[in-house]
Design a protein around this motif. Structure first.
Motif, mmCIF file in Angstrom:
data_model
loop_
_atom_site.group_PDB
_atom_site.id
_atom_site.type_symbol
_atom_site.label_atom_id
_atom_site.label_comp_id
_atom_site.label_asym_id
_atom_site.label_seq_id
_atom_site.Cartn_x
_atom_site.Cartn_y
_atom_site.Cartn_z
ATOM 1 N N GLU A 241 0.829 -1.207 0.000
ATOM 2 C CA GLU A 241 0.000 0.000 0.000
ATOM 3 C C GLU A 241 0.866 1.262 0.000
ATOM 4 O OE1 GLU A 241 -2.482 -0.627 3.374
ATOM 5 O OE2 GLU A 241 -3.899 -1.925 2.283
ATOM 6 N N ARG A 242 1.979 1.203 0.722
ATOM 7 C CA ARG A 242 2.887 2.354 0.711
ATOM 8 C C ARG A 242 3.484 2.555 -0.671
ATOM 9 N NH1 ARG A 242 4.525 0.103 5.737
ATOM 10 N NH2 ARG A 242 6.341 -0.866 4.735
ATOM 11 N N ALA A 243 3.856 1.467 -1.317
ATOM 12 C CA ALA A 243 4.435 1.566 -2.659
ATOM 13 C C ALA A 243 3.409 2.117 -3.648
ATOM 14 C CB ALA A 243 4.932 0.196 -3.115
ATOM 15 N N GLU A 244 2.159 1.660 -3.511
ATOM 16 C CA GLU A 244 1.105 2.146 -4.406
ATOM 17 C C GLU A 244 0.870 3.635 -4.206
ATOM 18 O OE1 GLU A 244 -3.601 1.197 -5.411
ATOM 19 O OE2 GLU A 244 -2.454 -0.132 -4.087
ATOM 20 N N GLN A 245 0.838 4.071 -2.963
ATOM 21 C CA GLN A 245 0.627 5.496 -2.677
ATOM 22 C C GLN A 245 1.784 6.349 -3.188
ATOM 23 O OE1 GLN A 245 0.003 5.585 1.544
ATOM 24 N NE2 GLN A 245 -2.017 4.603 1.423
ATOM 25 N N ALA A 246 2.988 5.771 -3.164
ATOM 26 C CA ALA A 246 4.163 6.516 -3.631
ATOM 27 C C ALA A 246 4.320 6.448 -5.142
ATOM 28 C CB ALA A 246 5.417 5.973 -2.957
ATOM 29 N N GLY A 247 3.485 5.621 -5.789
ATOM 30 C CA GLY A 247 3.549 5.516 -7.242
ATOM 31 C C GLY A 247 4.735 4.713 -7.743
ATOM 32 N N VAL A 248 5.241 3.804 -6.924
ATOM 33 C CA VAL A 248 6.361 2.979 -7.357
ATOM 34 C C VAL A 248 5.907 1.528 -7.478
ATOM 35 C CG1 VAL A 248 8.063 4.500 -6.306
ATOM 36 C CG2 VAL A 248 7.126 2.613 -4.960
ATOM 37 N N GLY A 249 6.571 0.798 -8.363
ATOM 38 C CA GLY A 249 6.156 -0.576 -8.600
ATOM 39 C C GLY A 249 6.810 -1.570 -7.667
ATOM 40 N N ALA A 250 8.008 -1.263 -7.202
ATOM 41 C CA ALA A 250 8.725 -2.201 -6.343
ATOM 42 C C ALA A 250 8.194 -2.116 -4.920
ATOM 43 C CB ALA A 250 10.217 -1.893 -6.365
ATOM 44 N N VAL A 251 7.984 -3.270 -4.307
ATOM 45 C CA VAL A 251 7.500 -3.336 -2.936
ATOM 46 C C VAL A 251 8.650 -3.771 -2.039
ATOM 47 C CG1 VAL A 251 5.862 -4.394 -1.348
ATOM 48 C CG2 VAL A 251 5.167 -3.888 -3.698
ATOM 49 N N ALA A 252 9.076 -2.876 -1.141
ATOM 50 C CA ALA A 252 10.189 -3.168 -0.241
ATOM 51 C C ALA A 252 9.682 -3.294 1.184
ATOM 52 C CB ALA A 252 11.243 -2.067 -0.329
ATOM 53 N N GLY B 220 14.375 -4.553 4.098
ATOM 54 C CA GLY B 220 15.116 -4.408 2.853
ATOM 55 C C GLY B 220 14.758 -5.419 1.786
ATOM 56 N N ARG B 221 14.016 -6.465 2.137
ATOM 57 C CA ARG B 221 13.625 -7.460 1.134
ATOM 58 C C ARG B 221 12.571 -6.898 0.188
ATOM 59 N NH1 ARG B 221 10.897 -11.862 3.677
ATOM 60 N NH2 ARG B 221 10.574 -10.458 5.445
#
Length: 320
Positions: A258-269, A273-274
């Motif tokens: 959800e954080r990655a989606e809100q930030a508009g990035v495709g990679a989920v970290a 760090g994984r």
């Protein structure tokens, strides 16, 4: 997100209509009215009449329960009323026989799904109409044809009839049975069907054995289980409920997605760090939903409220 498949499936003999309502109130996700093994030959006509009467009454009573029908692909569900409640399936007699065909004609448009015993080829499915079908693989021929059966457009799911299968093949080794189970798990997954539920545990007093068996089945990709008594339902739910650790780990993955989606990035970290990919995120969402769904088991009916068929009934303890 695709709806979660059922976890608990409860058989009730078709010749015992006094138990239908109690089965519906048991907390099972699916109630299966059985016209086959749990019913003596002399009572099969009456069992069919009971099932038809109950299903017609259900349809004629607005808001009595929610009736969910899976589509033929087994991947969607439609709400047929506004109040949550179990699906109703009917296990008919062998569709290759006149009695089985009569069963299908009687209940095929009324049940949420029909369960077809002794399916050994996809050809028997071609003439089906009405409710989606769950194919029960109970013989060597059925296992060999599992992929073509699972891929048939009328099939909403597949399951094993393990006692018949073990008797035919003289199998007593659990690893050998797991080999057969995995073939059906793979066939269902390849066809895009829901995961395969486990066969019944015939000893209703052996809760420890039921739990251990469910955990072993879960480890090889089976999901959910059929039951012959309401007291088995909480045990099955417990076995397939994610552990606290599994739920916490899944929630961490979902939050990162959800954080990655809100930030508009495709990679989920993850915080450590994984990186995780889309299939892992989808599985995590399913785990979170399953943990939520199974967090508060439904009340357990009083022992004996829906007892299993008497041992003298042919096949009463042998539904798949």
């Amino acid at each position: 997100m695709t709806a979660l498949p059922p976890v608990t499936w409860l058989y009730v003999p078709g010749d015992r209509p006094d138990r239908f309502g109690k089965a519906m109130a048991s907390g099972a996700d699916v109630v299966i009215i059985d016209l086959e093994d749990a019913v003596a030959p002399a009572r099969k006509d009456a069992a069919r009449e009971n099932a038809v009467a109950y299903l017609r009454d259900r349809h004629a009573t607005p808001g009595s329960e929610a009736h969910v029908r899976a589509d033929a692909a087994g991947s969607e569900a439609h709400m047929r009323a506004d109040t949550p409640g179990p699906q109703i399936h009917v296990r008919v007699n062998d569709p290759a026989t006149a009695r089985g065909r009569d069963d299908l004609a009687a209940v095929g448009e009324l049940a949420d799904a029909v369960r077809l015993p002794k399916v050994e080829s996809a050809a028997v499915l071609d003439a089906l109409t009405g409710a989606p079908a769950y194919a029960l693989l109970e013989s060597a021929a059925g296992i060999v044809a599992a992929r073509e059966i699972a891929a048939h457009p009328r099939v909403a799911g597949v399951a094993l009839g393990e006692q018949d299968l073990a008797a035919e093949l003289a199998i007593t080794d659990e690893q050998a049975m797991n080999h057969l189970r995995l073939q059906v798990v793979l066939a269902a997954a390849a066809a895009g069907l829901p995961p395969v539920p486990m066969s019944v545990h015939p000893d209703v007093k052996d809760e420890a054995g039921l739990l251990a068996s469910c955990l072993a089945g879960r480890a090889i990709g089976l999901f959910g289980r059929t039951a012959i008594h309401p007291r088995q339902i909480p045990v099955i739910r417990r076995a397939f409920r994610p552990t606290e650790e599994e739920a916490a780990r899944a929630a961490e993955v979902v939050a990162a997605a959800e954080r990655a989606e809100q930030a508009g990035v495709g990679a989920v970290a993850l915080p450590d760090g994984r990186f995780v990919d889309a299939p892992i995120v989808a599985r995590a969402r399913r785990t979170v939903e399953l943990a939520r769904r199974l967090a508060d088991p439904p009340p357990q009916p009083a022992l004996g409220s829906v007892p299993p068929p008497p041992p003298s009934t042919p096949g009463s303890a042998d539904p798949p």
